[in-house]
Write a protein that holds these residues in place. Structure first.
Motif, PDB file in Angstrom:
ATOM      1  N   ASP A 178      37.744 -33.591 -40.610  1.00  0.00           N
ATOM      2  CA  ASP A 178      37.851 -34.716 -41.541  1.00  0.00           C
ATOM      3  C   ASP A 178      36.955 -34.513 -42.756  1.00  0.00           C
ATOM      4  O   ASP A 178      37.236 -35.023 -43.840  1.00  0.00           O
ATOM      5  CB  ASP A 178      37.468 -36.028 -40.852  1.00  0.00           C
ATOM      6  CG  ASP A 178      38.601 -36.573 -39.997  1.00  0.00           C
ATOM      7  OD1 ASP A 178      39.744 -36.123 -40.192  1.00  0.00           O
ATOM      8  OD2 ASP A 178      38.343 -37.436 -39.144  1.00  0.00           O
ATOM      9  N   LYS A 179      35.845 -33.787 -42.560  1.00  0.00           N
ATOM     10  CA  LYS A 179      34.910 -33.532 -43.659  1.00  0.00           C
ATOM     11  C   LYS A 179      35.265 -32.260 -44.425  1.00  0.00           C
ATOM     12  O   LYS A 179      34.468 -31.799 -45.249  1.00  0.00           O
ATOM     13  CB  LYS A 179      33.476 -33.433 -43.113  1.00  0.00           C
ATOM     14  CG  LYS A 179      32.975 -34.711 -42.454  1.00  0.00           C
ATOM     15  CD  LYS A 179      31.532 -34.600 -42.049  1.00  0.00           C
ATOM     16  CE  LYS A 179      31.292 -33.618 -40.943  1.00  0.00           C
ATOM     17  NZ  LYS A 179      29.887 -33.583 -40.487  1.00  0.00           N
ATOM     18  N   SER A 180      36.432 -31.715 -44.151  1.00  0.00           N
ATOM     19  CA  SER A 180      36.863 -30.458 -44.793  1.00  0.00           C
ATOM     20  C   SER A 180      38.219 -30.669 -45.444  1.00  0.00           C
ATOM     21  O   SER A 180      39.213 -30.027 -45.101  1.00  0.00           O
ATOM     22  CB  SER A 180      36.927 -29.332 -43.761  1.00  0.00           C
ATOM     23  OG  SER A 180      35.711 -29.212 -43.054  1.00  0.00           O
ATOM     24  N   ARG A 181      38.269 -31.576 -46.418  1.00  0.00           N
ATOM     25  CA  ARG A 181      39.547 -31.957 -47.023  1.00  0.00           C
ATOM     26  C   ARG A 181      40.196 -30.811 -47.796  1.00  0.00           C
ATOM     27  O   ARG A 181      41.417 -30.829 -48.039  1.00  0.00           O
ATOM     28  CB  ARG A 181      39.351 -33.148 -47.973  1.00  0.00           C
ATOM     29  CG  ARG A 181      38.553 -34.308 -47.400  1.00  0.00           C
ATOM     30  CD  ARG A 181      39.117 -34.858 -46.109  1.00  0.00           C
ATOM     31  NE  ARG A 181      40.401 -35.521 -46.265  1.00  0.00           N
ATOM     32  CZ  ARG A 181      40.964 -36.279 -45.333  1.00  0.00           C
ATOM     33  NH1 ARG A 181      40.363 -36.444 -44.164  1.00  0.00           N
ATOM     34  NH2 ARG A 181      42.125 -36.860 -45.554  1.00  0.00           N
ATOM     35  N   TYR A 182      39.420 -29.816 -48.156  1.00  0.00           N
ATOM     36  CA  TYR A 182      39.964 -28.665 -48.887  1.00  0.00           C
ATOM     37  C   TYR A 182      40.943 -27.860 -48.041  1.00  0.00           C
ATOM     38  O   TYR A 182      41.689 -27.023 -48.561  1.00  0.00           O
ATOM     39  CB  TYR A 182      38.825 -27.757 -49.371  1.00  0.00           C
ATOM     40  CG  TYR A 182      37.812 -27.422 -48.299  1.00  0.00           C
ATOM     41  CD1 TYR A 182      38.023 -26.389 -47.402  1.00  0.00           C
ATOM     42  CD2 TYR A 182      36.635 -28.151 -48.186  1.00  0.00           C
ATOM     43  CE1 TYR A 182      37.120 -26.099 -46.412  1.00  0.00           C
ATOM     44  CE2 TYR A 182      35.703 -27.869 -47.204  1.00  0.00           C
ATOM     45  CZ  TYR A 182      35.944 -26.846 -46.316  1.00  0.00           C
ATOM     46  OH  TYR A 182      35.045 -26.568 -45.331  1.00  0.00           O
ATOM     47  N   LEU A 183      40.955 -28.115 -46.722  1.00  0.00           N
ATOM     48  CA  LEU A 183      41.897 -27.402 -45.859  1.00  0.00           C
ATOM     49  C   LEU A 183      43.340 -27.831 -46.098  1.00  0.00           C
ATOM     50  O   LEU A 183      44.271 -27.149 -45.682  1.00  0.00           O
ATOM     51  CB  LEU A 183      41.536 -27.633 -44.385  1.00  0.00           C
ATOM     52  CG  LEU A 183      40.177 -27.107 -43.915  1.00  0.00           C
ATOM     53  CD1 LEU A 183      39.987 -27.390 -42.432  1.00  0.00           C
ATOM     54  CD2 LEU A 183      40.025 -25.612 -44.193  1.00  0.00           C
ATOM     55  N   GLU A 184      43.517 -28.950 -46.781  1.00  0.00           N
ATOM     56  CA  GLU A 184      44.873 -29.397 -47.101  1.00  0.00           C
ATOM     57  C   GLU A 184      45.515 -28.494 -48.155  1.00  0.00           C
ATOM     58  O   GLU A 184      46.743 -28.399 -48.233  1.00  0.00           O
ATOM     59  CB  GLU A 184      44.842 -30.837 -47.604  1.00  0.00           C
ATOM     60  CG  GLU A 184      44.375 -31.838 -46.547  1.00  0.00           C
ATOM     61  CD  GLU A 184      44.280 -33.247 -47.106  1.00  0.00           C
ATOM     62  OE1 GLU A 184      44.986 -34.129 -46.573  1.00  0.00           O
ATOM     63  OE2 GLU A 184      43.520 -33.474 -48.072  1.00  0.00           O
ATOM     64  N   HIS A 185      44.676 -27.863 -48.952  1.00  0.00           N
ATOM     65  CA  HIS A 185      45.166 -26.944 -49.988  1.00  0.00           C
ATOM     66  C   HIS A 185      44.202 -25.768 -50.055  1.00  0.00           C
ATOM     67  O   HIS A 185      43.092 -25.892 -50.559  1.00  0.00           O
ATOM     68  CB  HIS A 185      45.246 -27.647 -51.341  1.00  0.00           C
ATOM     69  CG  HIS A 185      45.689 -26.750 -52.462  1.00  0.00           C
ATOM     70  ND1 HIS A 185      46.904 -26.086 -52.445  1.00  0.00           N
ATOM     71  CD2 HIS A 185      45.058 -26.405 -53.622  1.00  0.00           C
ATOM     72  CE1 HIS A 185      47.012 -25.362 -53.546  1.00  0.00           C
ATOM     73  NE2 HIS A 185      45.915 -25.534 -54.268  1.00  0.00           N
TER      74      HIS A 185
END
Length: 339
Positions: A178-185
């Motif tokens: 959840d604290k790694s939103r950059y994984l979405e892109h």
């Protein structure tokens, strides 16, 4: 004088917060501390009298002049923590706060955490950045940095020292996704394997997601590559990126204890420790990631791995916790050693 340490009791989870507390408890016990067990429960269901009686029972064996390391927060809420502190301080006990999280550095909190900290005889912080930030907010209690959370492990196999093992110039990420939103892109060339709970995001197809794994099991399966410790803010949630300026992410200790070098934000609170000890690389932005890893020569990687090997065994042996506790004891108990 007796010495005590608090520890939370709850069912086994994959949450690293509880491993960190359990490890500190185990290390302190080896140093002669006794445990004050605190069970996780719904504090709001208690009346004031019930809460008082509950805490009175937990702290019954503690007497004036004793020393208690209070692992904060307890996860039972600030109402419990504040009452627990009052029970001990009013009894003339030396209370040392071992900080796991300082909420006043993570954002707005509806209580006076600084005043709470100032009731302590001493505080064990994460690093110098946290110490300085708390001092700027008005904390006046003596503070001692531990610089890294230790990471005790039952996995004694030295998996990554065989001559035929080759460190990949790629990444692994383990923790709260959840604290790694950059994984979405993920537009980078660097390959990334991710472990953790994912309930809210659609991960980029390039991410090799391998699910949630308990800390004691992860060491047996984690791939041999650089460990990424890079938090982002959660929309309508916590300011986790800014908080990394002050905290010691437990995942950094997990990576290092398993023999993996790390990649950190250059402004992270642990960055000076990583740079001074040659434990990986620090970068300003993930946009620098591909070039920074590609630029590492084999000689540089070999040097990093030699330093990681030294710190690995220190973390597994409880070195940093012991050091912080011993420094604290010498200071607040007025003990002096002349050499």
């Amino acid at each position: 004088m007796h010495r005590w340490i608090t520890n939370m009791i709850q069912p086994t989870t994959v949450n690293s917060v509880f491993k960190a507390k359990n490890d500190i408890n185990d290390i302190a016990q080896r140093m002669g501390y006794q445990t004050l067990s605190i069970f996780r429960y719904d504090v709001e269901a208690d009346t004031d009298d019930q809460l008082y009686s509950r805490i009175d029972g937990i702290t019954a064996p503690v007497v004036s002049g004793d020393l208690v390391i209070f692992q904060y927060p307890t996860n039972d809420g600030f109402k419990f923590d504040e009452q627990f502190m009052s029970h001990l301080v009013d009894r003339g006990v030396h209370v040392v706060i071992q900080i796991h999280d300082a909420e006043c550095l993570r954002g707005y909190v509806p209580y006076d955490e600084v005043a709470f900290f100032n009731r302590a005889s001493a505080i064990i912080t994460h690093n110098d950045n946290m110490t300085n930030a708390l001092a700027d907010k008005g904390v006046t209690a003596p503070m001692f940095a531990n610089y890294a959370f230790d990471y005790l492990s039952v996995n004694t196999k030295n998996r990554y020292t065989q001559a035929d093992k080759h460190l990949e110039k790629s990444l692994v990420l383990a923790g709260s996704l959840d604290k790694s939103r950059y994984l979405e892109h993920w537009p980078y060339q660097t390959n990334l394997v991710a472990f953790g709970r994912n309930e809210t995001m659609q991960l980029d197809p390039q991410i090799d997601f391998r699910g949630e794994v308990k800390p004691e099991e992860l060491g047996y399966i984690i791939p041999y590559r650089f460990g990424l410790a890079w938090d982002s803010n959660i929309p309508n949630g916590g300011q986790y990126k800014d908080y990394t300026r002050f905290n010691n992410p437990h995942k950094v200790s997990m990576y290092l204890a398993n023999g993996l070098p790390v990649v950190l934000w250059k402004d992270a609170g642990m960055a000076p420790f990583v740079v001074k000890n040659h434990l990986g690389i620090t970068i300003e932005s993930l946009d620098e990631l591909d070039d920074a890893l590609a630029a590492l020569s084999q000689a540089e990687i070999d040097d990093i791995l030699q330093h990681v090997e030294t710190v690995k065994w220190a973390l597994r042996d409880g070195f940093f916790t012991r050091r912080a506790i011993m420094r604290m004891e010498l200071a607040i108990l007025g003990r002096q050693i002349k050499l």
